[in-house]
Scaffold this motif. Structure first.
Motif, short mmCIF file in Angstrom:
data_model
loop_
_atom_site.label_atom_id
_atom_site.label_comp_id
_atom_site.label_asym_id
_atom_site.label_seq_id
_atom_site.Cartn_x
_atom_site.Cartn_y
_atom_site.Cartn_z
N PHE B 90 0.37 3.57 5.93
CA PHE B 90 0.90 4.68 5.14
C PHE B 90 -0.16 5.22 4.19
O PHE B 90 -0.37 6.42 4.07
N ALA B 91 -0.84 4.30 3.50
CA ALA B 91 -1.84 4.70 2.51
C ALA B 91 -3.00 5.43 3.21
O ALA B 91 -3.45 6.48 2.74
N ALA B 92 -3.45 4.90 4.35
CA ALA B 92 -4.55 5.53 5.07
C ALA B 92 -4.16 6.96 5.48
O ALA B 92 -4.98 7.87 5.47
N GLY B 96 -4.78 10.86 0.64
CA GLY B 96 -5.46 12.10 0.26
C GLY B 96 -4.53 13.04 -0.47
O GLY B 96 -4.88 13.65 -1.47
N LYS B 97 -3.30 13.13 0.03
CA LYS B 97 -2.31 14.01 -0.57
C LYS B 97 -1.68 13.37 -1.82
O LYS B 97 -1.40 14.06 -2.81
N LEU B 98 -1.46 12.07 -1.76
CA LEU B 98 -0.78 11.39 -2.88
C LEU B 98 -1.68 11.23 -4.09
O LEU B 98 -1.22 11.29 -5.22
N LEU B 314 -7.18 -2.29 0.78
CA LEU B 314 -5.91 -2.38 1.50
C LEU B 314 -6.02 -1.96 2.96
O LEU B 314 -5.52 -2.62 3.85
N ALA B 315 -6.64 -0.83 3.20
CA ALA B 315 -6.45 -0.14 4.49
C ALA B 315 -7.73 -0.03 5.29
O ALA B 315 -7.92 0.93 6.03
N SER B 316 -8.61 -1.06 5.19
CA SER B 316 -9.93 -0.94 5.81
C SER B 316 -9.88 -0.80 7.32
O SER B 316 -10.83 -0.34 7.93
N LYS B 320 -11.90 4.81 6.09
CA LYS B 320 -13.11 4.37 5.40
C LYS B 320 -12.95 4.43 3.89
O LYS B 320 -13.78 3.93 3.15
N GLN B 321 -11.86 5.08 3.42
CA GLN B 321 -11.63 5.13 1.98
C GLN B 321 -11.31 3.72 1.47
O GLN B 321 -10.44 3.04 2.01
N VAL B 322 -12.02 3.31 0.44
CA VAL B 322 -11.79 1.97 -0.10
C VAL B 322 -10.62 2.03 -1.08
O VAL B 322 -10.62 2.82 -2.02
N LEU B 323 -9.61 1.21 -0.84
CA LEU B 323 -8.41 1.22 -1.67
C LEU B 323 -8.13 -0.17 -2.25
O LEU B 323 -7.37 -0.95 -1.69
N PRO B 324 -8.76 -0.48 -3.41
CA PRO B 324 -8.47 -1.76 -4.04
C PRO B 324 -7.08 -1.70 -4.67
O PRO B 324 -6.58 -0.62 -5.00
#
Lengths: 444, 444
Positions: B90-92, B96-98, B314-316, B320-324
């Motif tokens: 979901f996050a991946a 971008g929008k959230l 979270l979503a590696s 490619k966006q890093v989400l700690p």
């Protein structure tokens, strides 16, 4: 890039981000509150059932749409396609222990592998309530009252609950010597709203063997006792039916029960929301008594948003115990779509109205302390996680739909003050610490 | 009888009748209220996902337990086994929008084809909350505050949140020149609570190449910084760690973050619920920072009822966006079991406390009118559906757990009175109509 798994949902399925989920939760909460206030108790059943429990209960179409597979233990299983069939199985299994009357509500997702071209989803929620183990008209009346309270709880003021009783049309068809073709006639009637009159007549002719004169008589009846009756004529129309079909006991029984329903609505001063509507012929193989549909005056075309009826026997496939009942189902997704179209949904992505700016990380204890004071008063507060620039934090607050921001840096702490900002008006002022709760409450 | 389909649930699945569902709903409601009060927003994701989204994310065991099948469109699909993997997907897809930081909670059923012999179910609910897109310690601290508020909202007073930071043990192992075997050592440590010490030493020896002296040193450390520390020593133990491993930056970083957590809990006067506990080594391949477990003092053996931690990304697998982020999960079923054992659950099968006896059907409007007056004041009222004998209706009320019954027949209506009965005390008296709301409220 080629190594990433593409993040996507299945066709016909969707995610609920906060701006969709906040209204859905609100709707479910209101429904839950109304159901409980009438003594309906919550139940839940598994998403997966033995396929034999579900198969053949919803017709050929539903069978084809079943998500069906073999589990690890070699069992033939499927995802539930509604909440009624699992309730029938549940009732057959537990009613001896639960006793009757039994009133339950059940809210949860169901799954159907439908054609998605019609804008339907393959996973959607149902919210059902039913009273089983009684034939009393008090429960039919209560069902309509629950629908009324549901609509009011959701802030609808202009809506109409259309009611009929299946005995009425059955009695009329019997009177016309058309009892044998009743089922086929009712199936044709169900299409009146969506199909040209000539096609309905043709179906009655071909499927039920009616002459066009007979067909026209029925269509005339439906118009005479139709949803578009002006307020106040429903009572007169019911008297008319009893006179016109004097001696036909099925018509009398049906009208009598509806009249009791109108009596109670009148004594409560809410009868303007009730309408006689003979054209309701929903779920014809299942319902046997009072039937209900609910329409929004502002959006009639969206169809019924809460529908149901009385049935003779819920669980006849699973038990010999006869379980008559009455209930209805709130059309959650249809209601959400209507509320969106009518601009009744709040456009916020946060369930908390207050953003606490983190001016300096050393004061985190103080920020959380004030936040807790507000939370204890029932006011949600998000403390911004990082000590970013105040402007960036306020931008975040505006984008998410927060209403109020609280800001305190070294100057404010030194003077026992908090800066409070109205994010819509972009007005800011300083107030004393002991004024914060009162001021925030006034601003919300 | 041979014609009936046997009404039964699948092995490992269960129905929730009202006496189980009422407490579960209450628990979910309290959790929802707490999450929202901190600004966590609700989301939902589909029960079904592409199998490739879920496979290989929870280990070999989880892969085997997947409910996996081919859908109508030939897609390889599976039921979600937790809420974390769908959240990563979901996050991946939507972050971008959230935008970040993004705080969400997610409550829903998950499915695992587990061996049911251990008393586990194959369908159970999870209640997760997470803050992603920030490395700020403010979010780690808030996670512990949310756990504290959850426990208090559920009426627990005697509980302890055990915390550690993964950097501390990693730093110590590095200091002992055991950095290479760290993962294996942590896996062995995870078993300390359930396995004899000799077996843990053996595993450290065989899997991580430690001498028994090294192994004993580590076990000694865990005991010295263990959950059984008396209140107040956690702070001193943290100072000790910094002195003992002076110059090992990983240890210092970990301890510093925990000290900030203790600072905030102390400033809020709730630090007695917090404990340093180096033996927490949960989810070792996943968590990288602060880790949390929560124990009930009255039932420590039931294990942690709310657990979580900080992770680097979270979503590696999907972006490619890093989400700690940092988050935790409320152990709904474990908590319900604990509350049952501690006799904290109400033994009622009705969500409404008042039963309105139907003395005579002609007065249904009056019964519903009084019921509506009470409902408008937030008091749930069930109107008994049939005009059965009063004794039978009162028996029903007692069996279901109603607290108060209201009765009015011709005499009462003639005199403007209602009989009100306390069902526990079996005491009955007559009161004036305009006293009903006040009297009922006093009796509840």
């Amino acid at each position: 890039m080629a190594d990433f798994i593409q993040p996507r949902t299945l066709k016909g399925f969707r995610d609920y981000p906060p701006e969709l989920m906040i209204p859905r939760e609100r709707l479910l909460e209101q429904a839950r509150r109304v159901y409980r206030s009438y003594g309906f108790a919550p139940i839940d059943t598994p998403a997966l059932e033995y396929t034999e429990i579900l198969l053949g209960k919803g017709g050929e179409e539903t069978d084809k749409q079943l998500y069906r597979f073999t589990d690890h233990g070699g069992r033939d299983v499927a995802l539930r396609f509604d909440l009624t069939v699992p309730f029938a199985r549940f009732a057959a299994e537990h009613i001896g222990k639960l006793g009757t009357p039994f009133k339950r509500y059940h809210m949860g997702p169901v799954w159907r592998g439908e054609n998605t071209q019609r804008g339907r989803y393959r996973e959607f929620w149902q919210c059902d309530f039913d009273t089983i183990g009684t034939t009393s008209n008090a429960s039919d009346i209560e069902t309509a009252l629950v629908i009324y309270d549901l609509m009011r709880a959701l802030d609808f003021h202009d809506f109409r609950i259309h009611v009929s009783h299946r005995s009425i049309l059955n009695g009329i068809l019997e009177h016309m010597n058309l009892a044998d073709g009743a089922a086929a006639v009712l199936r044709a009637i169900d299409k009146v709203a969506k199909t040209p009159e000539t096609d309905v007549l043709k179906e009655m002719r071909e499927k039920a063997g009616l002459t066009d004169t007979q067909g026209m008589e029925i269509l005339g009846l439906l118009k005479a006792y139709s949803p578009d009756l002006p307020i106040g004529t429903s009572r007169r129309k019911m008297e008319e039916l009893k006179t016109r079909y004097c001696g036909i006991s099925a018509v009398e029984t049906g009208v009598d029960r509806l009249e009791e329903l109108f009596d109670v609505f009148e004594s409560l001063g809410i009868a303007q929301h009730l309408r006689l509507d003979l054209s309701i012929a929903r779920g014809l193989d299942y319902y046997t008594g009072t039937v209900y549909e609910t329409f929004l005056s502002a959006l009639p075309a969206i169809g019924s948003v809460c529908s149901g009826g009385r049935y003779d026997n819920l669980a006849s496939l699973y038990t010999k115990q006869v379980l008559p009942g009455v209930g209805a189902s709130l059309g959650l997704d249809r209601l959400l779509a209507a509320m969106e179209e009518l601009k009744m949904l709040p456009t916020t992505a946060t369930p908390a109205p207050v953003l606490m700016v983190q001016f300096t990380p050393e004061r985190l204890g103080d920020y959380q302390k004030m936040a807790r004071t507000l939370r204890a008063e029932g006011i949600g507060v998000e403390v911004y996680p990082g000590a970013k620039k105040v402007g960036q934090q306020l931008q975040y607050a505006e984008r998410r739909g927060f209403k109020v921001a609280l800001i305190a840096g070294p100057d404010e702490f030194a003077n026992g003050l908090w800066k409070i900002k109205d994010l819509a008006k972009r007005e800011e002022r300083a107030i004393a610490t002991n004024e914060v709760v009162k001021t925030v409450r006034e601003m919300l």
